[in-house]
Scaffold this active site. Structure first.
Site, PDB file in Angstrom:
ATOM      1  CG  ASP A   1      48.874  40.825  40.439  1.00  0.00           C
ATOM      2  OD1 ASP A   1      48.261  39.864  41.171  1.00  0.00           O
ATOM      3  OD2 ASP A   1      48.020  41.749  40.105  1.00  0.00           O
ATOM      4  CG  HIS A   2      48.477  43.105  45.224  1.00  0.00           C
ATOM      5  ND1 HIS A   2      48.497  41.704  45.046  1.00  0.00           N
ATOM      6  CD2 HIS A   2      46.920  43.378  45.393  1.00  0.00           C
ATOM      7  CE1 HIS A   2      47.367  41.083  45.154  1.00  0.00           C
ATOM      8  NE2 HIS A   2      46.455  42.081  45.242  1.00  0.00           N
TER       9      HIS A   2
ATOM     10  CB  VAL B   1      52.803  45.945  38.706  1.00  0.00           C
ATOM     11  CG1 VAL B   1      52.640  47.050  37.356  1.00  0.00           C
ATOM     12  CG2 VAL B   1      54.325  45.337  38.383  1.00  0.00           C
ATOM     13  CB  SER B   2      48.212  47.426  40.520  1.00  0.00           C
ATOM     14  OG  SER B   2      48.451  46.361  41.796  1.00  0.00           O
TER      15      SER B   2
ATOM     16  CE1 TYR C   1      38.313  40.862  40.533  1.00  0.00           C
ATOM     17  CE2 TYR C   1      39.891  41.327  38.924  1.00  0.00           C
ATOM     18  CZ  TYR C   1      39.458  40.759  39.914  1.00  0.00           C
ATOM     19  OH  TYR C   1      40.499  39.952  40.785  1.00  0.00           O
TER      20      TYR C   1
ATOM     21  NE  ARG D   1      37.730  46.655  40.023  1.00  0.00           N
ATOM     22  CZ  ARG D   1      38.777  45.869  40.538  1.00  0.00           C
ATOM     23  NH1 ARG D   1      39.967  45.934  39.921  1.00  0.00           N
ATOM     24  NH2 ARG D   1      38.518  44.683  41.167  1.00  0.00           N
TER      25      ARG D   1
ATOM     26  CE  LYS E   1      41.583  37.665  41.903  1.00  0.00           C
ATOM     27  NZ  LYS E   1      42.902  38.475  42.026  1.00  0.00           N
TER      28      LYS E   1
ATOM     29  N   GLY F   1      39.338  37.189  46.956  1.00  0.00           N
ATOM     30  CA  GLY F   1      39.420  37.529  48.452  1.00  0.00           C
ATOM     31  C   GLY F   1      38.818  38.806  48.796  1.00  0.00           C
ATOM     32  N   GLY F   2      39.081  40.065  48.138  1.00  0.00           N
ATOM     33  CA  GLY F   2      38.484  41.213  48.307  1.00  0.00           C
ATOM     34  C   GLY F   2      39.053  42.139  49.580  1.00  0.00           C
TER      35      GLY F   2
ATOM     36  N   GLY G   1      45.141  37.560  47.526  1.00  0.00           N
ATOM     37  CA  GLY G   1      46.190  38.286  47.718  1.00  0.00           C
ATOM     38  C   GLY G   1      46.650  39.042  48.857  1.00  0.00           C
ATOM     39  NE  ARG G   2      44.339  44.944  48.476  1.00  0.00           N
ATOM     40  CZ  ARG G   2      45.063  45.616  47.619  1.00  0.00           C
ATOM     41  NH1 ARG G   2      46.319  46.400  48.198  1.00  0.00           N
ATOM     42  NH2 ARG G   2      44.960  45.820  46.182  1.00  0.00           N
TER      43      ARG G   2
END
Length: 271
Positions: free
Chosen positions: A30-31, A33-34, A150, A152, A181, A206-207, A232-233
């Site tokens: 989904d990254h 979008v962000s 999270y 954050r 998650k 995963g970070g 993801g990343r």
């Protein structure tokens, strides 16, 4: 996943993992979008194919992206539709708003939906309300809910403490999530306490890249009792995403006897 009465929700939860070990390997994508494009438009199907061939249990994308993907990619891998969004370009990168609903996800054939909540953000109350509303819709439609929660926000500095991670995991459970998650809380002994305090399974994010390899991180996370990974990343930024997923799947579920063929992919032409 835990056994229980046969319901639409329990069937979908079982489909999220094709294994009997109750563990999951998810790949959020989904990254775009962000943060912006993660690969070229033409290469997106190839990326998904690499991830599926590598042995991922599920892929997380937004509703519009799901409509653009080939249906055949999801015959052996679950589709999770992400319902919330925010961008790094906005005035508050920690703010998340709903941009989809459970009914849309059902029409797309999703096996589950996900919602992102940042506890400690200035918009925390609105994000909690959104999580509660989605959880109610999931109950109506018997749809599993993954909460990405999270610690954050502007008043939170430094790595998340075990107490904070335990808190956000319980928020997810208390508001109706089936899975949560969240981040890994060091050291491993304290993360085991976080897992023990959570009423629902924890998938560890995963970070960012770190000195610890992704495979070492995965093994450590599973020793604490986490029920899987959502990476993801560190998958899509790899030149060989399928191989990365295969290595993680072998850790999460155990090695397969005949690994599926993997293809390599180079990130090129990304805007």
């Amino acid at each position: 996943m835990a056994r229980g009465p046969l319901t639409g929700r329990s069937i979908r939860l079982a489909r999220l993992s094709g294994h009997d070990d109750g563990r999951l390997l998810l790949v959020p994508l989904d990254h775009s979008v962000s943060d912006g494009p993660i690969t070229t438009a033409a290469a997106f199907d190839d990326l998904i194919r690499d991830i599926v061939d590598g042995g991922a249990d599920g892929i997380v994308v937004h509703k519009g992206r799901a409509r653009l993907l080939a249906p055949r990619l999801f015959t052996t891998c679950s589709l999770i539709v992400h319902l919330s969004a925010g961008t790094a370009l906005g005035p508050d990168s920690n703010a998340k708003v709903l941009v989809g609903d459970v009914e849309e996800a059902i029409r797309l054939g999703a096996d589950a939906v996900s919602v992102h909540v940042n506890i400690g953000a200035d918009t925390e109350s609105a994000q909690l309300a959104d999580l509660g509303a989605v959880a109610a819709a999931c109950d109506r439609w018997s749809m599993p809910l993954l909460a990405m929660v999270y610690p954050r926000g502007p008043r939170l500095t430094g790595p998340a403490s075990p107490e904070q991670v335990a808190h956000v995991a319980n928020i997810a459970a208390d508001l109706g999530a089936d899975l949560v998650k969240t981040v890994f809380a060091s050291p491993a002994e304290r993360m085991a306490e976080v897992v023990a305090a959570s009423p629902v399974p924890i998938l560890v994010a995963g970070g960012p890249d770190s000195e610890q390899s992704l495979t070492e991180f995965a093994r450590t996370a599973l020793t604490t009792g986490c029920r899987g990974l959502a990476v993801g990343r560190r998958v899509f930024s790899s030149l060989t995403p399928g191989q990365v997923v295969r290595e993680l799947a072998d850790i999460v579920h155990g090695p397969t006897e005949t690994p599926a063929p993997l293809t390599s992919r180079r990130m090129a032409g990304v805007m």
